[in-house]
Design a protein around this motif. Structure first.
Motif, mmCIF file in Angstrom:
data_model
loop_
_atom_site.group_PDB
_atom_site.id
_atom_site.type_symbol
_atom_site.label_atom_id
_atom_site.label_comp_id
_atom_site.label_asym_id
_atom_site.label_seq_id
_atom_site.Cartn_x
_atom_site.Cartn_y
_atom_site.Cartn_z
ATOM 1 N N ARG A 3 -3.928 21.178 -11.354
ATOM 2 C CA ARG A 3 -3.470 20.561 -10.107
ATOM 3 C C ARG A 3 -2.689 21.579 -9.294
ATOM 4 N NH1 ARG A 3 -0.181 15.347 -11.793
ATOM 5 N NH2 ARG A 3 -0.751 14.548 -9.743
ATOM 6 N N THR A 28 -0.444 10.472 -8.589
ATOM 7 C CA THR A 28 -1.900 10.538 -8.694
ATOM 8 C C THR A 28 -2.434 11.236 -7.445
ATOM 9 O OG1 THR A 28 -2.106 8.347 -7.661
ATOM 10 C CG2 THR A 28 -2.056 8.440 -10.062
ATOM 11 N N ASP A 29 -3.561 11.932 -7.588
ATOM 12 C CA ASP A 29 -4.136 12.684 -6.475
ATOM 13 C C ASP A 29 -5.160 11.846 -5.721
ATOM 14 O OD1 ASP A 29 -2.643 14.907 -7.097
ATOM 15 O OD2 ASP A 29 -4.179 15.778 -8.388
ATOM 16 N N SER A 47 4.184 2.872 -1.863
ATOM 17 C CA SER A 47 4.065 4.240 -2.373
ATOM 18 C C SER A 47 4.636 5.285 -1.429
ATOM 19 C CB SER A 47 2.596 4.560 -2.660
ATOM 20 O OG SER A 47 1.814 4.399 -1.486
ATOM 21 N N ARG A 103 -0.668 13.547 -2.825
ATOM 22 C CA ARG A 103 -0.153 13.140 -4.127
ATOM 23 C C ARG A 103 0.695 11.895 -3.893
ATOM 24 N NH1 ARG A 103 1.065 18.082 -7.307
ATOM 25 N NH2 ARG A 103 -1.182 18.107 -7.097
ATOM 26 N N ARG A 106 4.012 5.645 -6.901
ATOM 27 C CA ARG A 106 4.264 4.227 -6.677
ATOM 28 C C ARG A 106 5.735 3.880 -6.810
ATOM 29 N NH1 ARG A 106 -0.253 3.104 -4.004
ATOM 30 N NH2 ARG A 106 -2.065 3.914 -5.120
ATOM 31 N N ASP A 109 7.197 3.102 -10.373
ATOM 32 C CA ASP A 109 7.346 4.272 -11.228
ATOM 33 C C ASP A 109 8.555 5.113 -10.822
ATOM 34 O OD1 ASP A 109 5.064 3.577 -12.651
ATOM 35 O OD2 ASP A 109 3.750 4.719 -11.328
#
Length: 224
Positions: A3, A28-29, A47, A103, A106, A109
């Motif tokens: 990444r 996440t990407d 997000s 990228r 959320r 998280d």
């Protein structure tokens, strides 16, 4: 697959290593093609996003259905912090202006990580403060500044910071009119004057800033 590292520009230039590591670990990407809409105004959002490469335009629609562009962000920029702190309807539409890699982290998280490491909240609070100041500045400019000042400041903002004397901006005059909340005719008249004065060069493909200092003086003078 390796990444790409988070860029150390914009807000992330001042972010702690812990915050950058946290974002990397949770994110996440997502890859967008030119014209793809990441989210629309009013969509549920939860997000925070980081632009790894490419650019994203943010816009809203008036009651009459007219598009008003608010900002363009490039690699290194963060957005979606309102949804990060308070999940709910998105306040603008986000559209990729070119192939763009994001990228995304959320809300649940990030909050879980902040509860585990409270020091991370310092960086996030700083980000929220920066965005609130930006929003206040945008509102003041839109309401109180005359068109030449708004247009000069928007062109300076949309061209790369610390750019060389000549900087290209691939936006049409209609696009610029959307950005500053004016008619295309009014923007065209102002740009024509600046072109005659050697401040910019304009074409169908956009415009080129020939004299950034002169554009800055227009902005500063009009703001006073």
């Amino acid at each position: 697959m390796i990444r790409s590292p988070l860029p150390k520009t914009g807000f992330l230039a001042a972010a702690s290593d812990d915050l950058r590591d946290m974002l990397d670990g949770l994110a996440t990407d997502v890859t967008l093609s030119k014209g793809d809409v990441l989210f629309e105004m009013g969509d549920d959002g939860d997000s925070l996003c980081v632009i790894i490469s490419g650019s994203v335009e943010f816009s809203v629609l008036s009651r009459e259905g007219r598009k008003l562009s608010l900002d363009v962000m490039w690699a290194g920029a963060l957005f979606g912090e309102i949804a990060l702190f308070d999940p709910g309807p998105r306040t603008a539409t986000a559209t990729a202006l070119e192939r763009t890699q994001l990228r995304i982290v959320r809300n649940a998280d990030v909050l879980r990580a902040v509860r585990h490491t409270p020091d991370l909240a310092v960086d996030l609070i700083q980000l929220a403060g920066e965005r609130l100041r930006w929003m206040s500045t945008q509102l003041n400019e839109q309401v109180f500044l005359p068109l030449p000042a708004r247009l000069a400041r928007k062109i300076l903002h949309l061209t790369v910071p610390n750019a060389e004397e000549k900087a290209d901006l691939p936006l049409s005059q209609s696009d610029l009119a959307n950005f500053v909340g004016a008619t295309r005719e009014a923007v065209s008249k102002t740009i024509s004057t600046w072109k005659n004065d050697g401040v910019i060069d304009a074409s169908r493909g956009g415009l080129r800033v020939l004299n950034r200092d002169a554009l800055q003086k227009i902005s500063d003078f009009q703001r006073i």
